[in-house]
Write an enzyme that holds these catalytic residues in place. Structure first.
Site, mmCIF file in Angstrom:
data_model
loop_
_atom_site.group_PDB
_atom_site.id
_atom_site.type_symbol
_atom_site.label_atom_id
_atom_site.label_comp_id
_atom_site.label_asym_id
_atom_site.label_seq_id
_atom_site.Cartn_x
_atom_site.Cartn_y
_atom_site.Cartn_z
ATOM 1 C CD GLU A 140 8.748 10.999 37.811
ATOM 2 O OE1 GLU A 140 8.944 10.745 39.019
ATOM 3 O OE2 GLU A 140 9.433 10.516 36.888
ATOM 4 C CD GLU A 145 12.309 8.481 31.991
ATOM 5 O OE1 GLU A 145 11.073 8.355 32.061
ATOM 6 O OE2 GLU A 145 13.062 8.413 32.975
#
Ligand SMILES: *[C@@H]1O[C@H](CO)[C@@H](O)[C@H](O)[C@H]1NC(C)=O
Ligand SMILES: *[C@@H]1O[C@H](CO)[C@@H](O)[C@H](O)[C@H]1NC(C)=O
Length: 335
Positions: A140, A145
């Site tokens: 991932e 973010e």
């Protein structure tokens, strides 16, 4: 992938330092997502949030009917519900999580983002994830973010065991290393993170200037992420105006040049993290959740008042700026 080309080498030698010192693959435009193209190329996921957020991910039809996903010729917007009170028994506040049908391995990804979700309890992410899985197999990569009132972007990798990153001083990056073990099974799945150094890379300051550009280079040698704020005079022209000259029918091709400067984040692969055993083809993802494992856990220290759950359930007006507004997303693959 990285074939050495004698002729390219010769040209570089001949023209000296004014040319890019990369005798490697070019990346040519493979996919462009602008406006309504998101409705064709992406799946609206309706799963329970794996990060335990107070969210109800809705399907594409519902998202369009409720105007939580909206497109014109040149914009794509997806947002949180900012008008409903959420009952205790509901799964959570309506929001959107989408994944690309296509998956990409080595690539350059350029996101021109006008606005990202902001505000207390929000946890938005633009990231990529192994299409094959199961997580964390195949890896991932979290590109954009953050949570709550954050103003600096955090990029990170989450992998199977035996993938670590070098300490700060050994990395060619402007950002700050926050953790070096990418193994998702340790440190409460913190992953290996890099906090960006340039201003306005996340949240309110990002949105105030009209957002900016993220560029991700992913090769067998690792992952690098660049960021330029909207009005940064240093935005490379191939990032800002990717379509090239008018009438030029050849697809735009790019490769990071010295003009791109140092990346904000650099995750080298190699002896400390073997590329092939930790990464495969990734689909691209956008989501927006609330509270949960990160925004919820950090809420009390975030400067946001009250409780995270109360905000999400009872204060829809707090979500008026909780939206993604995407100008374009381009994926280049090597030739
Ligand atoms: C739907 O959302 C878009 C983008 O936020 C907005 O511009 C548009 O006016 C909305 N349409 C309706 C019918 O509310
Ligand atoms: C576009 O990318 C896909 C990987 O997702 C690859 O299979 C395909 O060959 C690429 N197309 C071109 C024209 O490079």
């Amino acid at each position: 992938m990285t074939r050495f080309n004698m002729r390219t080498g010769y040209v570089i030698l001949f023209l000296g330092s004014i040319l890019i010192p990369f005798a490697s693959a070019h990346f040519v435009l493979n996919d462009t997502y602008i406006g309504r193209a998101f409705f064709q190329g992406w799946k609206w996921e309706t799963l329970d949030d794996p990060t335990r957020g107070r969210v109800n991910y809705i399907d594409q039809g519902t998202a369009i009917r409720q105007n939580l996903s909206y497109a014109t010729d040149d914009k794509f917007v997806m947002r949180a519900d900012d008008y409903s009170v959420v009952s205790q028994s509901a799964r959570g506040r309506n929001s959107v999580r989408i994944s690309s049908y296509k998956a990409y391995d080595e690539s350059i990804i350029v996101l021109d983002l006008q606005h990202m979700p902001e505000g207390c309890s929000t946890w938005p992410a633009f990231w990529s994830l192994s299409q094959k899985g199961p997580w964390p197999h195949g890896g991932e990569i979290d590109i954009v973010e953050g949570v709550n009132l954050a103003t600096q972007n955090l990029a990170s990798l989450h992998t199977t065991p035996s993938c670590t990153m070098p300490q700060q001083r050994e990395r060619l990056q402007s950002g700050h290393t926050t953790s070096t073990n990418c193994d998702a099974s340790v440190n409460y799945n913190q992953g290996c993170g890099v906090s960006f150094a340039k201003p306005a890379s996340y949240g309110v300051p990002f949105n105030e200037v009209g957002g900016g550009y993220f560029a991700i280079l992913r090769t067998q040698k690792g992952v690098s992420i660049w960021f330029w704020s909207r009005n940064d005079p240093a935005v490379p022209s191939e990032i800002k105006c990717p379509s090239g000259l008018l009438g030029d029918l050849t697809p735009p091709s790019i490769f990071p040049t010295p003009q791109w400067g140092q990346p904000e984040a650099n995750f080298p692969t190699g002896s400390q993290c073997d590329y092939d055993s930790h990464f495969d083809s990734h689909m691209l993802m956008f989501d927006l959740t609330f509270c949960g494992d990160w925004a919820g856990a950090d809420y009390d220290s975030s400067g946001c008042g009250g409780t995270c759950m109360d905000l999400v359930n009872n204060h829809p007006q707090a979500f008026s700026n909780a939206y993604w507004e995407i100008n374009s997303l381009r994926i280049y693959t090597p030739v």
